[in-house]
Design an enzyme around this catalytic site. Structure first.
Site, PDB file in Angstrom:
ATOM      1  N   THR A 133      44.041  40.458  42.030  1.00 38.53           N
ATOM      2  CA  THR A 133      43.743  41.267  41.136  1.00 38.53           C
ATOM      3  C   THR A 133      45.299  42.187  41.468  1.00 38.53           C
ATOM      4  OG1 THR A 133      42.870  43.650  41.917  1.00 38.53           O
ATOM      5  CG2 THR A 133      42.981  42.849  43.730  1.00 38.53           C
ATOM      6  N   ASP A 134      45.644  43.281  40.610  1.00 39.26           N
ATOM      7  CA  ASP A 134      46.540  43.911  40.395  1.00 39.26           C
ATOM      8  C   ASP A 134      46.377  45.181  41.266  1.00 39.26           C
ATOM      9  OD1 ASP A 134      44.578  45.607  39.029  1.00 39.26           O
ATOM     10  OD2 ASP A 134      45.960  45.365  37.100  1.00 39.26           O
ATOM     11  N   GLU A 135      45.878  44.947  41.801  1.00 38.06           N
ATOM     12  CA  GLU A 135      46.147  46.487  42.684  1.00 38.06           C
ATOM     13  C   GLU A 135      46.923  46.691  43.815  1.00 38.06           C
ATOM     14  OE1 GLU A 135      42.387  48.922  43.028  1.00 38.06           O
ATOM     15  OE2 GLU A 135      40.886  47.732  41.262  1.00 38.06           O
ATOM     16  N   TYR A 159      40.268  48.108  50.186  1.00 37.35           N
ATOM     17  CA  TYR A 159      39.942  46.815  49.452  1.00 37.35           C
ATOM     18  C   TYR A 159      41.525  46.384  48.853  1.00 37.35           C
ATOM     19  CZ  TYR A 159      39.653  43.807  44.617  1.00 37.35           C
ATOM     20  OH  TYR A 159      39.824  43.086  43.526  1.00 37.35           O
ATOM     21  N   LYS A 163      43.188  42.387  49.915  1.00 37.26           N
ATOM     22  CA  LYS A 163      42.912  41.264  48.894  1.00 37.26           C
ATOM     23  C   LYS A 163      45.066  40.637  49.481  1.00 37.26           C
ATOM     24  CE  LYS A 163      41.249  39.260  46.201  1.00 37.26           C
ATOM     25  NZ  LYS A 163      40.347  38.050  45.655  1.00 37.26           N
TER      26      LYS A 163
END
Length: 356
Positions: A133-135, A159, A163
């Site tokens: 994810t870009d997060e 989260y 990741k």
């Protein structure tokens, strides 16, 4: 070509399975634990396909993963199994550590053992594709900047931290053991079969139920939105054409504020399913206390995957959102049981800094 898709009963994973099974040259094994967000109903279009197989297993079960890899003679692993909702990670980070970090470690170990036992020709074409994810990059200022593949990691939530850790493990297994890996980091997905705890399906279904439409803070946070079927096409390209050791950012070129997203959904529903008395669904918008650690803005530079693999999104945000709203209007058979039995739209992730 034989694919193992972990987490294939989830939102993005099921889209990947449906997409891959459209190619008769592919065989797809879907490995999923079937947690709350795993839904075999999302695989109904392919459940009887000759080239689709479901395996009920946990990625934390290293032996089960290895047995499936060997049984189905896998050529490409696409690792999508993950806990993925930021709000749930605030309420209960333990599940995210277990699945996203320990689970990735277990899958990597099983895959490494399997890969080492392959004949050279098959070993050379094998790939482990980790979907992220870009997060993991943290956030961007409102007034500019894009995430590129080299952007330093700066996760803000349990989260995104989990990741980020899993991404680092995958790179380490490539550098240390030579496992041929590719990675991809995507922006916010949306589309059919989206579990209704996420913003777009939550707003659609709350609106249909005449419930408040919650918007965090002032609704100014910005996300880049990616239609899930476009993402599935990108993931196939990364898995089959990507260069080992490389990562690819996947974005929809569709930045919107959260408030704009909610207002656009309301406007679409005003036309498609008008409220009684001529009221607008915008009247249901309710501004609520922001969640802790809420990133300001995400925006992806997808020029690398466009240049190297020839991918570009086919849907813009307006066309993709219209398709999504229409799908939810037409498919209560899918989301109705979820709202009744698993998640009715209650708020998650209200834990505050300093709380016990």
């Amino acid at each position: 070509m034989n694919f193992l898709v972990t987490g294939g009963a989830g939102f993005i994973g099921s889209a990947v399975c449906r997409h891959l099974c459209a190619n008769p040259a592919y065989r797809v094994t879907n490995l999923d634990k079937l947690t709350y967000a795993g839904n075999l109903a999302s695989l109904r279009p392919i459940e009887n396909a000759h080239n689709y197989r479901f395996a009920h297993a946990d990625i934390c079960d290293e032996r089960a993963v290895l047995d499936i890899l060997r049984r189905d003679d896998i050529d490409i692993v696409m690792n999508l199994a993950a806990e993925s909702h930021v709000d749930r990670s605030i309420d209960g980070p333990g599940a995210f550590i277990e699945t996203n970090i320990v689970g990735t470690y277990k899958v990597l170990n099983a895959t490494l053992e399997y890969w080492r036992g392959l004949p050279d020709e098959k070993k050379n074409r094998f790939r482990f594709h980790h979907v992220s994810t870009d997060e993991v990059f943290g956030d961007l200022p409102f007034d500019g900047g894009l995430f590129v593949e080299e952007t330093p990691y700066a996760p803000s939530s349990p989260y995104s931290a989990s990741k980020a850790a899993s991404d680092h493990l995958v790179r380490a297994w490539h550098e240390t053991y030579g496992l041929p890996v590719v990675l991809s980091n995507c922006s916010n997905n949306y589309g059919p079969y989206h579990f209704p705890e996420k913003l777009i399906p939550l707003v659609i279904l709350n609106a249909l139920d005449e419930k408040p439409l919650p918007v965090y803070g002032a609704g100014a946070n910005v996300r880049d939105w990616l239609f899930v079927e476009d993402h599935a096409r990108a993931l196939e390209l990364v898995a089959t054409k990507g260069t080992p050791g490389e990562s690819y950012n996947v974005g929809g070129n569709s930045e919107r504020t959260n408030l704009s997203v909610v207002e656009t959904i309301c406007d679409l529903l005003d036309i498609r399913r008008p409220r009684s008395g001529g009221k607008s669904y915008r009247d249901l918008i309710s501004f609520v206390t922001d969640r802790p650690g809420h990133d300001r803005r995400y925006a992806i530079d997808a020029s690398k995957i466009n240049r190297d693999l020839g991918w570009a999104p086919s849907e813009n945000f307006d066309s993709g959102l219209a398709r999504t709203v229409d799908w939810f209007l037409d498919n209560k058979w899918w989301w109705g049981p979820i709202r009744e039995q698993h998640y009715a739209g209650e708020r998650l992730g209200e834990a505050r800094k300093g709380a016990a």
